[in-house]
Scaffold this motif. Structure first.
Motif, short mmCIF file in Angstrom:
data_model
loop_
_atom_site.label_atom_id
_atom_site.label_comp_id
_atom_site.label_asym_id
_atom_site.label_seq_id
_atom_site.Cartn_x
_atom_site.Cartn_y
_atom_site.Cartn_z
N UNK A 1 -27.30 64.55 -29.33
CA UNK A 1 -28.33 64.93 -30.29
C UNK A 1 -28.66 66.40 -30.18
N UNK A 2 -29.17 66.99 -31.26
CA UNK A 2 -29.41 68.43 -31.27
C UNK A 2 -30.64 68.75 -32.11
N UNK A 3 -31.69 69.25 -31.47
CA UNK A 3 -32.88 69.76 -32.16
C UNK A 3 -32.69 71.26 -32.33
N UNK A 4 -32.49 71.70 -33.57
CA UNK A 4 -32.13 73.10 -33.82
C UNK A 4 -33.32 74.04 -33.64
N UNK B 1 -32.55 60.02 -41.15
CA UNK B 1 -31.52 60.71 -41.92
C UNK B 1 -30.11 60.67 -41.32
N UNK B 2 -29.90 60.93 -40.02
CA UNK B 2 -28.52 61.05 -39.53
C UNK B 2 -27.71 59.76 -39.62
N UNK B 3 -28.36 58.61 -39.49
CA UNK B 3 -27.63 57.34 -39.48
C UNK B 3 -28.44 56.28 -40.20
N UNK B 4 -28.01 55.95 -41.44
CA UNK B 4 -28.78 55.04 -42.29
C UNK B 4 -28.38 53.58 -42.12
N UNK B 5 -27.22 53.31 -41.55
CA UNK B 5 -26.71 51.94 -41.51
C UNK B 5 -27.64 50.92 -40.85
N UNK C 1 -36.05 61.66 -34.43
CA UNK C 1 -34.80 61.41 -35.15
C UNK C 1 -33.66 61.13 -34.18
N UNK C 2 -33.55 61.95 -33.15
CA UNK C 2 -32.44 61.80 -32.22
C UNK C 2 -32.68 60.67 -31.23
N UNK C 3 -33.92 60.41 -30.88
CA UNK C 3 -34.20 59.30 -29.97
C UNK C 3 -33.81 57.97 -30.60
N UNK C 4 -33.94 57.87 -31.93
CA UNK C 4 -33.55 56.64 -32.62
C UNK C 4 -32.05 56.38 -32.49
N UNK C 5 -31.27 57.43 -32.26
CA UNK C 5 -29.82 57.28 -32.08
C UNK C 5 -29.44 57.07 -30.62
N UNK C 6 -30.46 57.00 -29.74
CA UNK C 6 -30.25 56.75 -28.31
C UNK C 6 -29.18 57.68 -27.72
N UNK C 7 -29.42 59.00 -27.75
CA UNK C 7 -28.39 59.94 -27.26
C UNK C 7 -28.28 59.90 -25.74
N UNK C 8 -27.08 60.23 -25.27
CA UNK C 8 -26.90 60.43 -23.83
C UNK C 8 -27.15 61.89 -23.48
N UNK C 9 -26.80 62.78 -24.40
CA UNK C 9 -27.03 64.22 -24.23
C UNK C 9 -27.95 64.68 -25.35
N UNK C 10 -29.03 65.36 -24.98
CA UNK C 10 -29.95 65.90 -25.99
C UNK C 10 -30.07 67.40 -25.79
N UNK C 11 -29.71 68.15 -26.83
CA UNK C 11 -29.79 69.61 -26.80
C UNK C 11 -31.05 70.04 -27.55
#
Length: 516
Positions: free
Chosen positions: A334-337, A357-361, A411-421
């Motif tokens: 994940x990446x918080x710009x 937004x990143x993953x609607x499925x 947003x990125x936590x919902x995608x359960x990232x292993x790496x968060x930038x």
């Protein structure tokens, strides 16, 4: 009863939006010739108050504004400007294809008959810039002028309006340290001309450096005004957030596990060369460097925004190819710009839409997005991250900067990232919101995430990071353990120096400026 020493008095000013009481009988008095800091967490009401003052919002009935002793009711900004009030916004948007002088006189051009008098405009612009000590060629195109000089030109333009009061909103956000010092000198020269300044900033150091008085707004209410010399940073923070510093943030050191991400000899010619590092589970890995060092470009390459031309990226010891953001997302990165408004958020969309937004499925039922399911998930994240918004259907542009940042993280936590930038995770947000984001970062590390932080705030990096990689001019200078890291060490390396070999000062008790 007016105060003859005051240029501005705002008395019991209120503003209500649908469902939100943004300001509740706020008072603000600005002395003639003073630099007056206006402080408060994002969402406290500072911007709303200034927009009322500048004629962008109409206040609720019942309040009163006096400017130089006279009733003041601007309907549009030009009313404020003609009265002697000017504003230098946080984000300057000059006309890049016009010259410095043309920007200086934009909308009020000097003419000789029907034609613009460029010679007269150049001469007058040069005169004002010279009086303020701003070195700038007036015929240079604005597209060739740095952000710092564009900021200084905006201040000079405000002075040229014969302003009696100038509002400066976060003027140092995008500036380097040397540029900040130059801006301080200009601000003081403006004050020497008898012009009052309302100075809005989240940086406590510059508030204490520059201001004569400081006023605090919290949750739309006026908390108080103090002489800057009579208040400590701890007292000011307590006024802003309503709690003591030691209740806000204390870095928990968590167990660090095996290597999760590894970068070997990553290069993008013209941006960075031969960057190598690894990040472990539970580790907060900081990246430091001066503006232009290539920090953001490195993390953008890892996420696939601007892919590297050579080098390797490994996840769990396996080489992966990342050429676009979707490649990174599929691999749970994940990446918080850095610029949440330009590259992070869809400002005209709701909180819910920005989160999913990143993953609607996961929110699709029978071929359509389920608003009910998406709203339920967004509501859960709102509670977990304490996002201040009337509803998750609120348009995100109406949220404060700190709450917008939390939505991006959600947003990125919902995608359960292993790496968060996280690139400049607390840029332009207030002390209270910073403390909450710091706690969240530590909690994510405790859960075994690998966290990468790019930050220009030295004490933020020193307090949060387990290790810090320092860059200069696109090169990796070295990686420093937190036991070695001090502000002096990092700055020396960032200037192109070597990694000190005998520096062993423990920074585990360091605190971020404004946060215990």
């Amino acid at each position: 009863m007016t105060n003859s020493d005051s240029i501005l008095e705002m008395i019991n000013v209120s503003k209500t939006f649908p469902g939100v009481k943004a300001l509740d009988q706020v008072n603000l008095t600005i002395r003639k010739g003073s630099i007056h800091a206006l402080m408060g967490e994002n969402g406290a009401g500072k911007s709303t108050l200034m927009k009322i003052l500048y004629g962008l919002y109409t206040p609720d009935e019942g309040g009163e504004i006096l400017f130089d002793g006279q009733p003041f009711t601007p309907k549009v900004p030009i009313d404020a400007i003609r009265t002697g009030l000017a504003m230098v916004p946080q984000e300057i948007s000059p006309s890049g294809n016009l010259s410095v002088a043309a920007n200086f006189f934009l909308g009020r051009e000097l003419r000789k008959g029907f034609l613009m008098d460029h010679q007269a405009m150049n001469k007058e612009t040069a005169k004002v810039l010279d009086e303020l000590g701003i070195p700038m060629e007036v015929e240079t195109l604005m597209q060739d002028v740095s952000v710092a000089k564009a900021q200084l030109l905006a201040i000079a333009t405000a002075v040229s309006y014969d302003a009696k009061l100038i509002i400066m909103d976060e003027p140092t956000t995008a500036l380097t340290e040397s540029e900040v010092q130059q801006l301080y000198k200009i601000v003081r020269k403006v004050q020497e001309r008898g012009i009052s300044i309302i100075y809005i900033s989240h940086k406590l150091g510059e508030v204490f450096e520059l201001s004569d008085e400081v006023s605090v707004i919290r949750d739309g209410e006026y908390i108080g005004t103090k002489q800057t010399s009579d208040i400590t940073k701890e007292e000011l923070i307590n006024m802003m957030v309503g709690r003591e510093m030691d209740e806000m943030f204390e870095r928990e050191r968590v167990e660090i596990g095996e290597t999760l991400l590894e970068v070997n000899n990553l290069s993008l010619p013209g941006k960075f060369e031969d960057i190598s590092f690894d990040v472990k589970k539970g580790e907060v890995f900081g990246i430091a460097g001066l503006v232009g060092a290539g920090r953001s470009e490195v993390v953008e390459a890892i996420f696939g925004y601007k892919a590297a031309q050579s080098g390797d990226i490994y996840l769990h010891g396996k080489r992966v190819e990342i050429y676009k953001p979707m490649d990174a997302i599929k691999r749970r990165i994940g990446f918080v710009t850095e610029d949440r408004k330009l590259t992070g958020l869809m400002l005209n969309m709701s909180v819910t839409d920005n989160m999913i937004m990143p993953e609607l499925s996961p929110y699709v039922k029978s071929g359509l997005i389920s608003d009910e399911l998406a709203s339920h998930v967004a509501e859960d994240m709102k509670k977990q991250l304490r996002i201040k918004t009337p509803t998750v259907d609120t348009i995100i542009d109406n949220l404060s900067g700190g709450n917008q940042q939390k939505v991006l993280i959600a947003r990125w936590l919902l995608l359960e990232p292993e790496v968060l930038i996280l690139d400049e995770p607390t840029k332009g947000i207030d002390v209270g919101a910073k403390a909450e984001i710091y706690k969240l970062i530590v909690e994510l590390a405790r859960l075994g995430k690998a966290i990468i932080i790019v930050s220009s705030e030295m004490l933020e990096l020193l307090s949060l990071s387990d290790r810090i990689m320092v860059m200069a001019e696109g090169r990796e200078i070295g990686i420093v353990d937190r036991e070695q890291a001090t502000q002096e060490v990092i700055l020396e390396m960032a200037a192109g120096g070597d990694v000190p070999s005998e520096q062993t000062i423990d920074t585990s008790d360091l605190r971020i400026e404004g946060v215990a």
